[in-house]
Design a protein around this motif. Sequence first.
Motif, PDB file in Angstrom:
ATOM      1  N   CYS A  83       6.293   0.871   7.218  1.00 56.87           N
ATOM      2  CA  CYS A  83       5.867   2.097   6.539  1.00 56.87           C
ATOM      3  C   CYS A  83       5.227   3.086   7.507  1.00 56.87           C
ATOM      4  N   CYS A 128       0.806  -1.228   0.000  1.00 53.55           N
ATOM      5  CA  CYS A 128       0.000   0.000   0.000  1.00 53.55           C
ATOM      6  C   CYS A 128       0.833   1.269   0.000  1.00 53.55           C
ATOM      7  N   CYS A 131       4.462  -4.953   5.210  1.00 56.14           N
ATOM      8  CA  CYS A 131       5.829  -4.448   5.352  1.00 56.14           C
ATOM      9  C   CYS A 131       6.384  -4.642   6.759  1.00 56.14           C
ATOM     10  N   CYS A 166      -2.035  -2.610   4.240  1.00 56.59           N
ATOM     11  CA  CYS A 166      -1.891  -3.990   3.767  1.00 56.59           C
ATOM     12  C   CYS A 166      -1.191  -4.915   4.762  1.00 56.59           C
ATOM     13  N   ARG A 167      -0.463  -4.381   5.717  1.00 60.23           N
ATOM     14  CA  ARG A 167       0.261  -5.139   6.753  1.00 60.23           C
ATOM     15  C   ARG A 167       1.372  -6.013   6.179  1.00 60.23           C
TER      16      ARG A 167
HETATM   17  S1  FES Z   1       3.174  -1.094   2.945  1.00 60.46           S
HETATM   18 FE1  FES Z   1       1.143  -1.628   3.472  1.00 60.46          FE
HETATM   19  S2  FES Z   1       1.213  -1.590   5.646  1.00 60.46           S
HETATM   20 FE2  FES Z   1       3.186  -0.914   5.096  1.00 60.46          FE
END
Ligand code: FES
Lengths: 881, 155
Positions: A68, A35, A49, A46-47
């Motif tokens: 992120c 994301c 990273c 998106c969880r």
């Molecule tokens: S890139 Fe998606 S939560 Fe960090």
Amino acid sequence: MPAIIIDGKEYRYEGEGRNLLEVCLSLGFAVPYFCWHPAMHAVGACRQCAVKVFTDETDTRGKIVMSCMTAAADGMRVAIHDPEVADFRARVIEWLMVNHPHDCAVCDEGGECHLQDMTVMTGHVSRRYRFDKRTYRNQELGPFVHHEMNRCIQCYRCVRFYRDYAGGRDLEVFGAHDHVYFGRFADGVLESPFSGNLVEVCPTGVFTDKVFKEQYARKWDLATAPSVCTLCGHGCNILPGARDGTLRRVRNRYHHAVNGYFICDRGRYGFQFVNSEFRVRTPLLRDGGTLRAASADEALARVRTVLAEGTVAGIGSPRASVEANYALRALVGAERFCHGLPEKEFTLLEALVALMRSARTPFPTLPEVERADAVIILGEDLANTAPRLELALRQAARIVPDELEAAALGVLPFDDAALRAATQGGTHPLFLAVTGATSLDAMATARCRAVPDELARLALAVAHRLDPSAPAVTDLGADAAALADRIADALRTAKRPLLICGASAGSPALIAAAGQLLRALDTAGTAPMLRVVAPACDSMGVALLGGISLEEAARADTLIILDSEQLSAAQVAGATHIICLDSLLTEIGERAEVVLPAATFAESGGTLVNSDGLAQRFFQVFVPEGDIRESWRWIAEILGQPWANLDALLAEIAAELPVFAPMREAAPPADYRLDGQKIPRQSPRCSGRTAMTAHVSVHEPVPPDDPDSPLAFSMEGASGQPPAPLVPRFWAPGWNSVQAVNTFQEEVGGPLREGVLCRVIVPAGSAPPAAPVPPAFVPREDALLILPAYHLFGSEPLSLLTPGIAALAPAPYLALHPADAARLGVTVGSMVTVTLGETALTLPVVPREDVPRGAGLLSVGLVETPDALPAWGAVRGGAHA
Amino acid sequence: MLTEQERHEIDEEVAAVRGHARAAVVEALKVVQRRRGWVSDDDLRDVAACLGMTPAEVDAVATFYNKIFRRRVGRHVLLICDSVSCWIVGYHALLEHLRARWGLELGATTADDRFTLLPVACLGLCEQAPAMLLDGELYGNLTPARLDAILATHE
Ligand code: FES
Ligand code: SF4
Ligand code: SF4
Ligand code: FES
């Protein structure tokens, strides 16, 4: 320089206020993500990273965080390869894939898919989910973007780009929990002029390129080379891809200072003229009444004969490279070379160059434009005249707290959702002084819609308020005076004010007024930034080259014309002999003596000078079928080969015209080698090399030579990363999607390695030209002041050969104020006759509140206008179509 | 077409959030649903026009909330709790009974337009589980017999 400890080893990194993900990626670590986007920052959706951070050296457990959404800090201890967090990432992708189809082989994204890359990166190799997958109905989104919702992983990038970044209001996310749907309210054409970027923003195959689908090839099968968009003056960097002698698609080529991660839909889809059936592929020669195919020798012999008779003039083109124009100038001589423009239009370009040279502050790069905190736009409808700049201004208008302000608000400086919530849609001052409605109206602080002279008066009034020694506008109306006060206050107090002005309104008075305003801002101590808008991809190149006017050139007996599609047949009606160097057979070409088949941007190399005075090199992408050559090569043939290759031509240009000398630095010369080798245009995986021409001969053909550049028409050659101007594709091991661009940047979101900014127009602080205050506009009883109205799809002729663009172009029209319509007794949709000089145009009428009283807006490019606008036109109602 | 009354109520909702039309979306949709039972595409377009929003923007909100109905519902809307307490003490038996005795399927409306059955998360009535919400009224300690008695009073 702060340092960070990753997996037990210390690394120094650049930059404050960055998130851990950017820092890890910049250091070359492969942390998977979906994301986060370098231009749109983080939302933590998106969880994917996840990494571990530890409080200190005694902490052995650590905790899992989203990299992120975590600020990198000096001394921070991070683990990427820790088994627990690695497993966490594999599980995240496993559930993101629960509903994802298992058919990469038939997906258009396959082979350049971020989801594929991330799946491999996390090591998720087998599915445990054995239930029905959720499925969706796809939408029909118009000619450019194909939709396959089943492939969605709910990263939210599409809406964050389309809605939050680009201001589109017809793409949304619907539903909740595991039924979210990204699309439109109903089937229909995506309205944003930047819709094509969804193709690159979406990390999976939900949004793919519909035009490419019609002539599909895998990324690794395309030959690509660095190029520059030729469809407006902005000069976005692009990566065209070709296979089998046809141009298949255009993608964004990241350039941090010019276009960043995004281009407009005209630039992405307007390339189809290259494959047009109207292409000239062999020399054509007039024999009796008709044109027939001829050999190059025969055609050149005729050209030489024709050129020897009578007076000759060469007509260059603001849409051709500096090299092509220069070569023509060398052929006919400086006094017989025409820049390709009517006197009036050329005067505007000269005025723009003078305006730029009068600046004292360096011209802003794209990120600097995006950080402007007060903007005034004079006479430009940017979405239709310089679309990429419009997108940048949307960012400038938005208040984005800097690092300190974010800290005061208690939010992280890269937390996009939190920043947006904290600023509640707050905008910086944005003033529009334009001739009609524009796409930025909703974001504007205030706007003035008036004829160009009135806009100039407003700009001068602002200048006078900032610097009392500037001439005063004594007879300004009360409203305009109040607006001038407001604009002056906002600009005076801004830290980074930006002035935008261009040639679109057709008004030298407006450009001169911009010069006064710029100088006044300077005097007021604001260090104003200037951004100029020129109409075509090499307008500034011809402005620097100079030459005689089109009117004067047209008086010659013999004309040799570069790119005749930019002229109307009437403009050159007087010539006895015409020689065309054209890529398409035009109306003028049809009556020419000789037509020499010229290469398009994709089949040639050269340099273009964009609106900003930047010289940018574009490279040949593929070798076309037929005897198509670069215009300058045809001319070299006529002249008896004075230049061995492009570099030799460039050297002569630099010697002849010192203003162009910096241009040689725009890209490494042809003899540049990377690791001792040329840089291949094809990827090492390119398929079918030995089979492609086997039906003709089983012997593999020798790849064509490229004497003009360090690139090769081959899959063999250097495999390392070339300097920025030579990057033919974004790819790195493990990074097959466009996200590979991260690995080419000095640091994530920054310039590409070994990039150049080669300016041939620089701020010199020269005196701005005098700007007498124009008299107040007085509408006429019997006529309207006809002003040009531009359309992203429609005002640029070559891109109209793309069927999707033609389908979205409006029908020609004349828009006028309802009061004027009533006065002239015309109603919606009825026809009027506009008489401009000798020409009468019959057009449907569109009454529009946004058109200034006494003026009419005429769709340019869709109708042939005899003379440069603005011009007074007698308007008569009751005409029949 | 929205009625004068609906328009008026929507205007009042906008005024209540000091003119920030976007902040009144949910209330505006509720105004429509109160009278019509659900929000059709046409109604949604009208609401969007009233608020100066695009249909996509309004629908993004409408579809996020599971109690704004974007499909036609029956005269009575029965929300049956499928969360943990109810699930333990008899949700399945109730569901089966509703299917067998009343012809109700989750997510569906009966042919006579009498009932629409939808699942709902915990109604906060765990101590009287299993529970349901019928036309906005809470009912707990449900058994098939009690369910029959309640439904019978809803024509
Ligand atoms: S890139 Fe998606 S939560 Fe960090
Ligand atoms: S459509 Fe693509 S960009 Fe949009 S949420 Fe789904 S995967 Fe992400
Ligand atoms: S903004 Fe201009 S230069 Fe950029 S892609 Fe669009 S048409 Fe091409
Ligand atoms: S779980 Fe059903 S009411 Fe709480």
